[in-house]
Write a protein that holds these residues in place. Structure first.
Motif, PDB file in Angstrom:
ATOM      1  N   SER A 233       0.818  -1.207   0.000  1.00 49.49           N
ATOM      2  CA  SER A 233       0.000   0.000   0.000  1.00 49.49           C
ATOM      3  C   SER A 233       0.856   1.262   0.000  1.00 49.49           C
ATOM      4  CB  SER A 233      -0.932   0.020   1.218  1.00 49.49           C
ATOM      5  OG  SER A 233      -0.175  -0.071   2.424  1.00 49.49           O
ATOM      6  N   ASN A 234       2.117   1.120   0.402  1.00 49.54           N
ATOM      7  CA  ASN A 234       3.061   2.234   0.391  1.00 49.54           C
ATOM      8  C   ASN A 234       3.827   2.213  -0.928  1.00 49.54           C
ATOM      9  OD1 ASN A 234       5.987   3.280   0.927  1.00 49.54           O
ATOM     10  ND2 ASN A 234       4.740   4.199   2.549  1.00 49.54           N
ATOM     11  N   ILE A 235       3.640   3.254  -1.748  1.00 50.88           N
ATOM     12  CA  ILE A 235       4.232   3.273  -3.091  1.00 50.88           C
ATOM     13  C   ILE A 235       5.754   3.157  -3.065  1.00 50.88           C
ATOM     14  CG2 ILE A 235       4.478   4.599  -5.225  1.00 50.88           C
ATOM     15  CD1 ILE A 235       1.754   3.310  -4.874  1.00 50.88           C
ATOM     16  N   PRO A 236       6.480   3.911  -2.205  1.00 41.68           N
ATOM     17  CA  PRO A 236       7.943   3.731  -2.157  1.00 41.68           C
ATOM     18  C   PRO A 236       8.353   2.300  -1.830  1.00 41.68           C
ATOM     19  CG  PRO A 236       7.339   5.774  -1.065  1.00 41.68           C
ATOM     20  CD  PRO A 236       6.061   5.039  -1.351  1.00 41.68           C
ATOM     21  N   ASN A 237       7.650   1.663  -0.889  1.00 39.99           N
ATOM     22  CA  ASN A 237       7.951   0.265  -0.560  1.00 39.99           C
ATOM     23  C   ASN A 237       7.632  -0.659  -1.725  1.00 39.99           C
ATOM     24  OD1 ASN A 237       8.828   0.918   2.009  1.00 39.99           O
ATOM     25  ND2 ASN A 237       6.852   0.494   2.976  1.00 39.99           N
ATOM     26  N   LEU A 238       6.555  -0.345  -2.449  1.00 42.33           N
ATOM     27  CA  LEU A 238       6.194  -1.130  -3.630  1.00 42.33           C
ATOM     28  C   LEU A 238       7.336  -1.140  -4.632  1.00 42.33           C
ATOM     29  CD1 LEU A 238       4.068  -2.607  -5.444  1.00 42.33           C
ATOM     30  CD2 LEU A 238       3.410  -0.335  -6.266  1.00 42.33           C
ATOM     31  N   TYR A 239       7.903   0.036  -4.887  1.00 41.52           N
ATOM     32  CA  TYR A 239       8.972   0.106  -5.883  1.00 41.52           C
ATOM     33  C   TYR A 239      10.289  -0.473  -5.379  1.00 41.52           C
ATOM     34  CZ  TYR A 239       6.128   2.251  -9.395  1.00 41.52           C
ATOM     35  OH  TYR A 239       5.159   2.444 -10.353  1.00 41.52           O
ATOM     36  N   LYS A 240      10.484  -0.525  -4.077  1.00 46.62           N
ATOM     37  CA  LYS A 240      11.648  -1.242  -3.548  1.00 46.62           C
ATOM     38  C   LYS A 240      11.542  -2.732  -3.876  1.00 46.62           C
ATOM     39  CE  LYS A 240      12.688   1.908   0.288  1.00 46.62           C
ATOM     40  NZ  LYS A 240      12.650   2.093   1.771  1.00 46.62           N
ATOM     41  N   LYS A 241      10.347  -3.276  -3.717  1.00 43.95           N
ATOM     42  CA  LYS A 241      10.124  -4.690  -4.057  1.00 43.95           C
ATOM     43  C   LYS A 241      10.321  -4.930  -5.546  1.00 43.95           C
ATOM     44  CE  LYS A 241       6.849  -5.599  -0.307  1.00 43.95           C
ATOM     45  NZ  LYS A 241       5.452  -6.006   0.051  1.00 43.95           N
ATOM     46  N   ILE A 242       9.872  -3.967  -6.345  1.00 45.92           N
ATOM     47  CA  ILE A 242      10.013  -4.089  -7.799  1.00 45.92           C
ATOM     48  C   ILE A 242      11.488  -4.077  -8.188  1.00 45.92           C
ATOM     49  CG2 ILE A 242       9.662  -2.856  -9.966  1.00 45.92           C
ATOM     50  CD1 ILE A 242       6.890  -2.050  -8.903  1.00 45.92           C
ATOM     51  N   ILE A 243      12.243  -3.147  -7.630  1.00 45.15           N
ATOM     52  CA  ILE A 243      13.674  -3.040  -7.963  1.00 45.15           C
ATOM     53  C   ILE A 243      14.423  -4.300  -7.551  1.00 45.15           C
ATOM     54  CG2 ILE A 243      15.808  -1.764  -7.483  1.00 45.15           C
ATOM     55  CD1 ILE A 243      13.806  -0.341  -9.349  1.00 45.15           C
ATOM     56  N   ARG A 244      14.005  -4.914  -6.428  1.00 42.82           N
ATOM     57  CA  ARG A 244      14.662  -6.142  -5.975  1.00 42.82           C
ATOM     58  C   ARG A 244      14.095  -7.375  -6.684  1.00 42.82           C
ATOM     59  NH1 ARG A 244      14.378  -3.524  -0.600  1.00 42.82           N
ATOM     60  NH2 ARG A 244      12.427  -4.652  -0.197  1.00 42.82           N
ATOM     61  N   ARG A 245      13.107  -7.186  -7.524  1.00 44.61           N
ATOM     62  CA  ARG A 245      12.423  -8.250  -8.268  1.00 44.61           C
ATOM     63  C   ARG A 245      11.987  -9.373  -7.313  1.00 44.61           C
ATOM     64  NH1 ARG A 245      14.474 -10.775 -14.028  1.00 44.61           N
ATOM     65  NH2 ARG A 245      16.207  -9.401 -13.606  1.00 44.61           N
ATOM     66  N   GLU A 246      11.255  -8.994  -6.283  1.00 47.84           N
ATOM     67  CA  GLU A 246      10.773  -9.954  -5.294  1.00 47.84           C
ATOM     68  C   GLU A 246       9.484 -10.598  -5.808  1.00 47.84           C
ATOM     69  OE1 GLU A 246      10.321  -8.016  -1.540  1.00 47.84           O
ATOM     70  OE2 GLU A 246      12.449  -7.529  -1.359  1.00 47.84           O
ATOM     71  N   ILE A 247       9.639 -11.647  -6.598  1.00 48.22           N
ATOM     72  CA  ILE A 247       8.489 -12.352  -7.170  1.00 48.22           C
ATOM     73  C   ILE A 247       8.426 -13.751  -6.583  1.00 48.22           C
ATOM     74  CG2 ILE A 247       7.310 -13.039  -9.286  1.00 48.22           C
ATOM     75  CD1 ILE A 247       9.223 -11.196 -10.827  1.00 48.22           C
ATOM     76  N   ASN A 248       7.280 -14.094  -6.022  1.00 47.94           N
ATOM     77  CA  ASN A 248       7.066 -15.448  -5.507  1.00 47.94           C
ATOM     78  C   ASN A 248       6.159 -16.203  -6.480  1.00 47.94           C
ATOM     79  OD1 ASN A 248       8.536 -15.141  -3.039  1.00 47.94           O
ATOM     80  ND2 ASN A 248       6.836 -13.907  -2.243  1.00 47.94           N
ATOM     81  N   PHE A 249       6.748 -17.156  -7.191  1.00 46.44           N
ATOM     82  CA  PHE A 249       5.994 -17.919  -8.183  1.00 46.44           C
ATOM     83  C   PHE A 249       5.326 -19.127  -7.541  1.00 46.44           C
ATOM     84  CE2 PHE A 249       9.166 -15.820 -10.921  1.00 46.44           C
ATOM     85  CZ  PHE A 249       8.344 -15.339 -11.935  1.00 46.44           C
ATOM     86  N   PRO A 250       4.015 -19.269  -7.665  1.00 50.16           N
ATOM     87  CA  PRO A 250       3.360 -20.502  -7.203  1.00 50.16           C
ATOM     88  C   PRO A 250       3.870 -21.706  -7.992  1.00 50.16           C
ATOM     89  CG  PRO A 250       1.754 -18.756  -7.571  1.00 50.16           C
ATOM     90  CD  PRO A 250       3.052 -18.274  -8.140  1.00 50.16           C
ATOM     91  N   LEU A 251       3.782 -22.876  -7.389  1.00 49.67           N
ATOM     92  CA  LEU A 251       4.348 -24.081  -7.993  1.00 49.67           C
ATOM     93  C   LEU A 251       3.658 -24.479  -9.289  1.00 49.67           C
ATOM     94  CD1 LEU A 251       4.860 -26.251  -4.765  1.00 49.67           C
ATOM     95  CD2 LEU A 251       6.586 -24.969  -6.062  1.00 49.67           C
ATOM     96  N   TRP A 252       2.378 -24.077  -9.452  1.00 48.04           N
ATOM     97  CA  TRP A 252       1.643 -24.534 -10.638  1.00 48.04           C
ATOM     98  C   TRP A 252       2.037 -23.812 -11.927  1.00 48.04           C
ATOM     99  CZ3 TRP A 252      -1.269 -21.790  -6.827  1.00 48.04           C
ATOM    100  CH2 TRP A 252      -1.676 -20.525  -7.203  1.00 48.04           C
ATOM    101  N   ILE A 253       2.810 -22.723 -11.830  1.00 45.51           N
ATOM    102  CA  ILE A 253       3.222 -22.003 -13.040  1.00 45.51           C
ATOM    103  C   ILE A 253       4.318 -22.804 -13.737  1.00 45.51           C
ATOM    104  CG2 ILE A 253       4.235 -19.887 -13.953  1.00 45.51           C
ATOM    105  CD1 ILE A 253       2.990 -18.333 -11.754  1.00 45.51           C
ATOM    106  N   SER A 254       4.143 -23.054 -15.029  1.00 43.29           N
ATOM    107  CA  SER A 254       5.115 -23.843 -15.783  1.00 43.29           C
ATOM    108  C   SER A 254       6.429 -23.083 -15.933  1.00 43.29           C
ATOM    109  CB  SER A 254       4.556 -24.173 -17.166  1.00 43.29           C
ATOM    110  OG  SER A 254       4.475 -23.005 -17.967  1.00 43.29           O
ATOM    111  N   THR A 255       7.486 -23.810 -16.214  1.00 44.66           N
ATOM    112  CA  THR A 255       8.803 -23.191 -16.373  1.00 44.66           C
ATOM    113  C   THR A 255       8.836 -22.176 -17.514  1.00 44.66           C
ATOM    114  OG1 THR A 255       9.917 -25.119 -15.428  1.00 44.66           O
ATOM    115  CG2 THR A 255      11.248 -23.640 -16.788  1.00 44.66           C
TER     116      THR A 255
END
Length: 283
Positions: A233-255
């Motif tokens: 909800s905090n835009i600066p924190n949102l973009y920190k996550k984006i810059i660090r590419r913090e993506i959690n992929f669920p197991l069902w997504i194919s390679t």
């Protein structure tokens, strides 16, 4: 902006009191409201000439509402006219005007918003996502080839026709070639933060095509998973996550799908996959 002059008595009835049963230009019958935006309302319409169904976007003239709307309206009409022949882009049939309103008569997307479908189902199967994503990529590539950068790609601006095919809409924030500066970059920050590439908000100039590619990556993730890849909800924190590419992929997504998303959501636009890179993938 040049607008169509309205001969006397050409408009038989007008919209008033929230009702939308007016007949405009003796050509279209206005029906129920399909959607509302910040600057316009979209109505169901019926052609009095051939009884076909259309959507009619009704906009207050900029001089009567927000003067900043005029450039946006000009861009939207210009972009749609450039792109009118693509099967996955809403067609602009006609532009009409009275003294106080502008009417864009556009193709009716009978399937509604992709966003509504996502809300109802939570997430889509990978085969369905693949179909929509392929249509989106080919459409965005066509836009770029014709000098149009969308800059506001999100599920709310992706509609479906009666056969379940994707229709890209809402080019009000799009950029045309004349907006590119001498450095070859765009400099106006716009779009929806959770779908907007990180370089857009830095105001140092950005490649519009690469920014659209980022938005495609977010949309692909949302279709597959049912929620956003980066949330805060905090835009600066949102973009920190984006810059660090913090993506959690669920197991069902194919390679293959995982690799595409990871390459599109690269915070560095120089190494990020572009739409043209996607065109060469067998997936």
């Amino acid at each position: 902006m040049n607008s169509t002059k309205t001969p006397k008595n050409l408009v038989k009835r007008t919209i008033s009191g929230g009702k939308s049963d007016g007949i405009i230009f003796e050509k279209y019958q206005l029906g129920h409201i399909l959607g509302r935006g910040s600057f316009a309302k979209v109505y169901y319409g019926r052609s009095l000439e051939d009884n076909s169904s259309v959507a009619i976007k009704v906009i207050e003239k900029p001089s009567n509402s927000d003067p900043d709307m005029e450039p946006r309206l000009i861009r939207e009409v210009s972009a749609m006219r450039r792109l009118n022949n693509h099967p996955n882009i809403l067609k602009l049939h006609e532009v009409m005007a009275t003294k106080i309103k502008i009417y864009l008569v556009i193709e009716l997307a009978k399937g509604g918003e992709l966003f509504t479908k996502l809300l109802a189902r939570g997430r889509l199967s990978e085969s369905t996502c693949r179909k929509y994503f392929q249509q989106l990529v080919f459409t965005v590539h066509f836009c770029h080839q014709n000098g149009v950068v969308h800059r506001d790609l999100k599920p709310q601006n992706l509609l479906l026709d009666g056969y379940g095919n994707l229709k890209v809409s809402d080019f009000g924030l799009s950029a045309l070639p004349e907006q590119i500066r001498g450095d070859g970059m765009l400099h106006t920050a716009c779009g929806t933060p959770v779908y907007t590439a990180p370089e857009v908000v830095r105001r140092n100039g950005y490649d519009g095509a690469k920014a659209d590619a980022w938005s495609c990556g977010v949309i692909f993730f949302v279709m597959l998973v049912g929620y956003l890849p980066f949330q805060d909800s905090n835009i600066p924190n949102l973009y920190k996550k984006i810059i660090r590419r913090e993506i959690n992929f669920p197991l069902w997504i194919s390679t293959p799908a995982r690799n595409i998303i990871y390459r599109l959501l690269d915070p560095n636009p120089r190494t990020r996959f572009g739409v043209e890179d996607l065109m060469g993938l067998s997936w």
